[in-house]
Scaffold this motif. Sequence first.
Motif: not given
Length: 693
Positions: A106-120, A277-283
Amino acid sequence: MPLAPKTLGTALAETLPLHSALCRREASAFQRAIQSGDDVVVACTQERRLFGELAEQTPDATSPIHFVNIRETGGWGRDAKNAMPKIAALLAAAALPAPDPVATVSYASQGRLLIVGPLDQAEQAAALVADTLDVTLLSQGPGVAGGAQERRWPVIAGRVDALSGWLGAFKLQLTRGNPIDLDLCTRCNACVTACPEQAIGLDYQIDMGKCTSHRDCEQACTVAGAIRFDRAPEALDAAFDLVLDLGATPLVDWHAPPQGYFRLPNGLGTPEALQTLLRLREMVGEFEKPKFFDYKQKLCAHSRNEQVGCNACVEVCSAHAITSDKARQRVVVNPNLCVGCGACTTVCPTGALGYTYPRAPDQGLKLRTLLANYAKAGGREPVLLLHSQEAGQALVEQLGRQAQLGRAAGVPARVIPVALWHAASTGIDLWLGAVAFGATQVVVLSTGEEAPAYLAALEQQMEIAQALLRGLGYAGTHFQLIEAGTPAALDAALAALGQTRQQVPAQAARFSVSAEKRSTLEMTLDHLMETAPALQARADGPPLVVALPAGSPLGAIAVDKDACTLCLACVSACPASALQDNQNAPQLRFIEKNCVQCGLCESTCPENAVQLVPRLLVAPERRQPVVLNEAKPWACVRCSKPFGTVKAIEAMLGKLAGHAMFQGEALERLKMCSDCRVIDLYSAQNEMKITQL
């Protein structure tokens, strides 16, 4: 498709009515069938959704429905008219009951997303998912355009020390050492304007390589107070559920990254990026996946007494899910990181790691059913094509459609596709078992998604299996790994399979595949040896010995009798009871059938007297204990009771004779048994007390 109902009916021992439009004008026949309560096999996967809707609309529909693709797998192709035995086999296998459910992770996700990369780029990605996810940005430079003036999401920056974890449980360890505190920065750009070296970009971090410490920026930021050059580096630990990595260098550089980690090395302007991005929105929420493995420590040959023997599973895992625990004499498998490739179970010599999706008995039943019904319907020289159920299945279907358009030959009539969760999830036990069941070849399809370590492991296991069959006298090439990423490449590789013929047992085996890998291997070997051409050609003479490549799970050991002192350390190290002692005499005995060639005896032996010999002994002696070494026992100099061996005691005396603590009576006590040693020491102590009195 050309279909022969009479031939296809042999799979079910009856003549089948032929329906050509079940999903349209003949749908009533399907509805009547699913009202019977019996299992119903639908040989169409294209209209699975429509059949499901029909089932929902049909009153009293109680029949389990199984779907199978017979079109791209053989019904479409130049050889389609000869594919009836294969189609009959596919129908029979589809009618098998579903395997028992497996345990889940089992996994539980509250949707806390870290985006790493160039700021723009990070801010662009955040704008597309922030309505459903809680976004934090880890800036790695300004990018081409720099960040927006409006600070819409939390931004952190610094040196990434570690990123670990999986979906719902990622842990970021970061060191913030830049003079600019992004929590206080208001993005007024005063520091950017004031810096004479242009060391501050629109990510609002100072490039210390360019900075010459004018401190103009610090003076310009007096009101906000975000810039301090005397600020000490600060460690930051943060938890996230998901990670989107847009950086030039991946934070997780694994072939099989953990669940919840997504990487877009080519930025946001690709179709792959949109899908991600669509997959991320569903996780967000709770998720489950199968627990792909079972682990039985009592069978594990990884370590004994903090000595490492077999390390195959640790080395092959591309998901970093398996680690060594020498202190507990085991390996540890993290089910959250495991992606289900099954390569660890393929290379495991003992079966300590077993694959569960499906389990070996279920997979064996499917292979035996396919091959038995193929032969029953008149098929000859069957080839099993093992492929992944995603990329491999898609490639097979593409080839079938190309064949229907006349652009390819398609899947040959004697090639039976078998979908697996992963191409590396089967090994030598099931491959040799398939040959025993009647397959002339077992072919594994690689589509390029497999880790290099998996392909190397498959090739090594195939080399072992092929050497075994070749040594038994079965001519031909029975195992092959083909690599194809396009329908044309797959078409050419399958066409080449028909250019050679393979020798297999005249009678197909009927045993059931065991849950224990070694048991299946032994039953398979018994069947293969029973009619081995090499044995038929040599009625007399010494037993047949088949040399096998290094890494084989079968073999013997060679003992240097001159070096061996019969300390029996190898016996205590052996996890498979292949090495045994004799309670009545100083002997080292060996049962070859039990040996898994883990190497623990070799690494444990203090005299370096043991060497692995990968082989198959085709004789009854491989099941019986044989004496590898024996010696004359040493007799206690005080009571004459035998203990140890002459060679071991003499070696110990020779090594300790010059030691200060083993002189005179102390050295003499080493020649005594344990009981006499205690008595002699006690007597000496009493004599010393009397003398003192």
